[in-house]
Write an enzyme that holds these catalytic residues in place. Structure first.
Site, PDB file in Angstrom:
ATOM      1  N   HIS A  79      -3.726  -0.303   0.953  1.00 37.12           N
ATOM      2  CA  HIS A  79      -3.849  -0.127   2.331  1.00 37.12           C
ATOM      3  C   HIS A  79      -3.871   1.124   2.467  1.00 37.12           C
ATOM      4  O   HIS A  79      -4.436   1.590   3.622  1.00 37.12           O
ATOM      5  CB  HIS A  79      -2.859  -0.923   3.139  1.00 37.12           C
ATOM      6  CG  HIS A  79      -3.164  -1.419   4.375  1.00 37.12           C
ATOM      7  ND1 HIS A  79      -4.122  -0.878   5.191  1.00 37.12           N
ATOM      8  CD2 HIS A  79      -2.644  -2.554   5.087  1.00 37.12           C
ATOM      9  CE1 HIS A  79      -4.323  -1.646   6.379  1.00 37.12           C
ATOM     10  NE2 HIS A  79      -3.449  -2.457   6.280  1.00 37.12           N
ATOM     11  N   ASP A 119     -20.338 -14.420  -3.743  1.00 44.61           N
ATOM     12  CA  ASP A 119     -20.961 -15.003  -4.762  1.00 44.61           C
ATOM     13  C   ASP A 119     -21.180 -14.332  -6.073  1.00 44.61           C
ATOM     14  O   ASP A 119     -22.084 -13.495  -6.164  1.00 44.61           O
ATOM     15  CB  ASP A 119     -22.082 -15.829  -4.207  1.00 44.61           C
ATOM     16  CG  ASP A 119     -22.963 -16.744  -5.179  1.00 44.61           C
ATOM     17  OD1 ASP A 119     -22.417 -16.990  -6.331  1.00 44.61           O
ATOM     18  OD2 ASP A 119     -23.960 -17.282  -5.001  1.00 44.61           O
TER      19      ASP A 119
END
Length: 445
Positions: free
Chosen positions: A159, A384
């Site tokens: 982060h 994908d």
């Protein structure tokens, strides 16, 4: 049934091409410096193809590693190591890559997810905070192969350099490369890497406020709102027309406050005041030139919705109205101030307000602070790798009280709310009548 995942190999995946010497020192922007020292965790599950034999495990993992290496060259800071709270040493040491075996069917995860089991699909605990965080990897990946031919891709990104939008952008680039190679469409989505020129860093050493990691017994549960239930919920607000995220946030906030009120009244305590923070993605709000959605960094700001005092009979519309007003305050003028001479003071306003509320809550127990973050618009379900779209995208439980993460759903019209409350509050929350009017049953994925 216990679902055991076994790690079978661990290695480092280095960028496919070395980072040029003039790019070796990547500076944090001011907002990176104020980000927590955690990792952002996401897990994507892909169902087995109809023809199980069509998926060769060696070919799948080989392509994953090759394309990951190439994606790290595009997002070159992610292959380096954090240096204190100032920069990344882009030394090309690479990402941690684990391969694991799940000796059970993916359907066992999808049909009835056990949130407490999901962390084993990640390469490590995303909320570990140690003294040597600057020596830790920035990206960790775990590819889990199921007996049925299904695949789980778990990723943790620090982060300190990335937010949810950054994680989404990296996954999109990685998957595009996996299908079309580095010279395909992925070249068009090279990230914007100059946030430090807009939000200039300061000489600061960020310290996590005490009380963020909770010592209470917590419960994380998933609540699903499909397209139909969201339409009914938004209709409840009449002409106010909140967004999906605003409507769900208002409902959860109100229901959580009601749960805390019931618990305190049983103990003959006063009902709590409450406030909420909500993360705002600022990329599209920067003027005169909005930033691209794939811009790398912590390009968000956390707003604090004002205190809601107890016993004033607030309605759902009131929660949504206060929230919307606070979010809309993060406008071009506000963001210009984040780039000016008083940038640090401006950036810390909401942080200090939240800290005061946490401290007050811990000391007197009269204020409940709820933290919201929405990933609902990020295109995780479009990632994908050549196996089709994910069957399910999720995060994991967090060790922090009163945290809500909003995720998108496969069809794109719903929201999954991952809610962490104190265990005694969750018991009341999940039976709240108003909430249950809109929670949809979980589908068989």
């Amino acid at each position: 049934m216990a679902m055991k995942v076994e790690v079978v190999s661990t290695e480092s995946i280095k960028p496919s091409s070395p980072t040029p010497s003039h790019l070796r020192n990547f500076k944090f922007c001011l907002l990176d410096q104020l980000a927590p020292p955690f990792y952002i965790p996401v897990v994507l599950f892909y169902s087995a193809p109809d023809d199980k034999a069509a998926r060769n495990c060696a070919s799948v993992t080989g392509n994953l590693k090759t394309s990951l290496s190439q994606a790290l060259s595009l997002f070159y800071p992610l292959g380096g190591r954090v240096k204190g709270n100032a920069s990344v040493d882009c030394n090309d040491e690479g990402a941690l890559y684990l391969e694991a075996k799940a000796h059970f069917e993916l359907s066992e995860v999808l049909s009835n997810p056990d949130i407490n089991q999901l962390q084993q699909f990640l390469p490590f605990c995303p909320y570990r905070v140690g003294p040597n965080i600057e020596e830790q990897v920035i990206v960790g990946v775990q590819a889990t192969l199921f007996d049925c031919g299904g695949i789980g891709i778990g990723i943790c990104i620090s982060h300190k350099i990335a937010d949810g939008a950054s994680v989404s952008a990296f996954l999109s680039a990685w998957s595009e490369i996996a299908i079309n190679g580095i010279d395909g469409e992925a070249g068009l989505i090279t990230p914007f890497l100059k946030a430090s020129e807009l939000f200039q860093p300061e000489d600061i050493n960020f310290q996590m406020p005490s009380g963020v990691i909770s010592s209470e017994k917590l419960s994380t549960k998933r609540f699903r709102f499909d397209g139909k239930s969201l339409a009914r919920l938004r209709a409840r607000f009449g002409s106010a027309s909140p967004t999906r995220v605003e409507a769900v946030t208002a409902l959860i906030w109100k229901s959580a406050v009601e749960a805390a009120r019931k618990r305190l009244e049983r103990n003959e305590n006063y009902p709590p005041s409450s406030a909420a923070t909500h993360v705002v993605n600022i990329r599209s709000r920067v003027r005169p030139h909005p930033l691209p959605e794939n811009a790398l960094g912590n390009l968000w700001h956390s707003i604090v919705a004002p205190l809601m005092e107890p016993n004033k009979g607030y309605e759902l519309q009131d929660f949504a109205g206060i929230l919307r007003k606070s979010i809309r305050a993060v406008d071009a003028e506000y963001l210009n101030a984040l780039q000016g001479e008083m940038a640090l003071a401006k950036a810390c306003e909401s942080l200090m307000a939240a800290r005061k509320l946490v401290a007050a809550s811990a000391s007197v127990g009269e204020i409940e602070l709820y933290r919201f973050s929405s990933w609902a618009r990020f295109p995780f379900y479009e990632v994908d790798f050549g196996w089709g779209r994910p069957s399910w995208v999720c995060t994991t439980s967090v060790p922090m009280k009163n945290v809500v993460i909003l995720m998108g759903t496969e069809r794109g019209d719903g929201i999954e709310a991952w809610i962490t409350l104190a265990e005694h509050d969750m018991i009341e929350f999940e039976s709240d009548d108003e909430l249950l009017q809109f929670v949809a049953p979980s589908p068989q994925l």
